[in-house]
Design a protein around this motif. Sequence first.
Motif, PDB file in Angstrom:
ATOM      1  N   SER A   1       0.813  -1.216   0.000  1.00  0.00           N
ATOM      2  CA  SER A   1       0.000   0.000   0.000  1.00  0.00           C
ATOM      3  C   SER A   1       0.838   1.253   0.000  1.00  0.00           C
ATOM      4  CB  SER A   1      -0.883   0.002   1.241  1.00  0.00           C
ATOM      5  OG  SER A   1      -0.072  -0.057   2.404  1.00  0.00           O
ATOM      6  N   ASP A   2       2.151   1.134  -0.204  1.00  0.00           N
ATOM      7  CA  ASP A   2       3.062   2.251  -0.025  1.00  0.00           C
ATOM      8  C   ASP A   2       2.749   2.902   1.318  1.00  0.00           C
ATOM      9  OD1 ASP A   2       5.332   3.623  -0.877  1.00  0.00           O
ATOM     10  OD2 ASP A   2       4.606   3.655  -2.929  1.00  0.00           O
ATOM     11  N   SER A   3       2.626   4.221   1.416  1.00  0.00           N
ATOM     12  CA  SER A   3       2.478   4.819   2.745  1.00  0.00           C
ATOM     13  C   SER A   3       1.028   4.974   3.193  1.00  0.00           C
ATOM     14  CB  SER A   3       3.165   6.196   2.779  1.00  0.00           C
ATOM     15  OG  SER A   3       2.518   7.098   1.901  1.00  0.00           O
ATOM     16  N   LEU A   4       0.043   4.569   2.375  1.00  0.00           N
ATOM     17  CA  LEU A   4      -1.351   4.821   2.746  1.00  0.00           C
ATOM     18  C   LEU A   4      -1.758   4.080   4.009  1.00  0.00           C
ATOM     19  CD1 LEU A   4      -4.031   6.144   2.285  1.00  0.00           C
ATOM     20  CD2 LEU A   4      -4.610   4.354   0.647  1.00  0.00           C
ATOM     21  N   PHE A   5      -1.434   2.789   4.120  1.00  0.00           N
ATOM     22  CA  PHE A   5      -1.765   2.065   5.343  1.00  0.00           C
ATOM     23  C   PHE A   5      -1.080   2.716   6.542  1.00  0.00           C
ATOM     24  CE2 PHE A   5      -3.075  -2.491   3.877  1.00  0.00           C
ATOM     25  CZ  PHE A   5      -3.984  -1.941   3.002  1.00  0.00           C
TER      26      PHE A   5
ATOM     27  N   TYR B   1       3.267   2.595  11.407  1.00  0.00           N
ATOM     28  CA  TYR B   1       2.971   1.169  11.537  1.00  0.00           C
ATOM     29  C   TYR B   1       3.884   0.527  12.575  1.00  0.00           C
ATOM     30  CZ  TYR B   1       2.755  -3.751   9.970  1.00  0.00           C
ATOM     31  OH  TYR B   1       2.633  -5.112   9.896  1.00  0.00           O
ATOM     32  N   ARG B   2       5.147   0.889  12.546  1.00  0.00           N
ATOM     33  CA  ARG B   2       6.083   0.312  13.506  1.00  0.00           C
ATOM     34  C   ARG B   2       5.741   0.745  14.936  1.00  0.00           C
ATOM     35  NH1 ARG B   2      12.613  -0.222  12.733  1.00  0.00           N
ATOM     36  NH2 ARG B   2      12.994  -1.399  14.639  1.00  0.00           N
ATOM     37  N   ARG B   3       5.391   2.026  15.114  1.00  0.00           N
ATOM     38  CA  ARG B   3       5.020   2.478  16.461  1.00  0.00           C
ATOM     39  C   ARG B   3       3.790   1.741  16.970  1.00  0.00           C
ATOM     40  NH1 ARG B   3       6.906   7.551  14.570  1.00  0.00           N
ATOM     41  NH2 ARG B   3       4.877   8.069  13.688  1.00  0.00           N
TER      42      ARG B   3
END
Length: 292
Positions: free
Chosen positions: A50-54, A82-84
């Motif tokens: 999703s590249d950066s959208l998710f 996402y990682r956080r």
Amino acid sequence: MTMAEAIDRFVADGATVALGTSLEPLIPFAAGHELIRQRRQDLELVGPISDSLFDELVGAGCVRRITAAWVGNVSEGLGHCYRRAAEQGIPRSIEIHDHTNFSISMALWAAAWNVPFLPARTLLGSDILRTNPNVREVDGLVHISAVRPDVTILHVQRCDAQGRAHAWGPLGISEEAGLAAERVIISCEELVDPAVTLSDPNRILLPETKVVAVVHEPGGAHPSPVQGFFGRDHAFYRAYAQRSRTKEGFEGWLRELVLEVPDRANYMQRADVQPHAIRHSRPSVPVDFGDE
């Protein structure tokens, strides 16, 4: 119909939403930003890459579960939001159902064909069998359970008002995601007369009966590429990666380019998209559907 109207009418809190199904191109960022502005909650996001959208939706606190092959920021690597969320529960904890690009495609095909699962040998020997409760080994085969989105959102080059969409370039798993979903929202660069789409019926992506909303949304996939319209905005992705490295930086980015932006036209001005527009045409050879 506007994107705000489409999201308000057809995407509820708790919905399972397929996005970014063409992998790197044609990612429906305009729709994702509207989900954030309307503060949709508890979404399950489904997709391959999703590249950066998710990452943006996770950072905005909209997501309860990710069912996907990869989440990040392709040219920059990590998705910091996402990682956080995965490691620290910031801004909320998320559930992660890992897939590969192939297995998420099979899960969607299972739903499209209305079967509970599809058997395969893919994933054998991988840790995905331990972490995803919806794939399991049975007698030497992997049963990949169906994934049925409540709604699939696609961006395409052109579509008519009845929902007959034309898309070209890499399409990823858009067909299976659309067929698997209960309903489909399409945003498009060009809203065209049915005579245009019907002149090339082999290119029609999905049955129009699946489509509940068509939104004319030029630039609706920026910063991802749309073949024939826009190239990939590498600098935009790079800037997002830098600012989203911290929670505070992401929140500032979100305010400036999503929450305080009334519509996509305003966003396109703020994002300075014009330098990335395609300047040289490379049309395909026309197809002749004539007969005797």
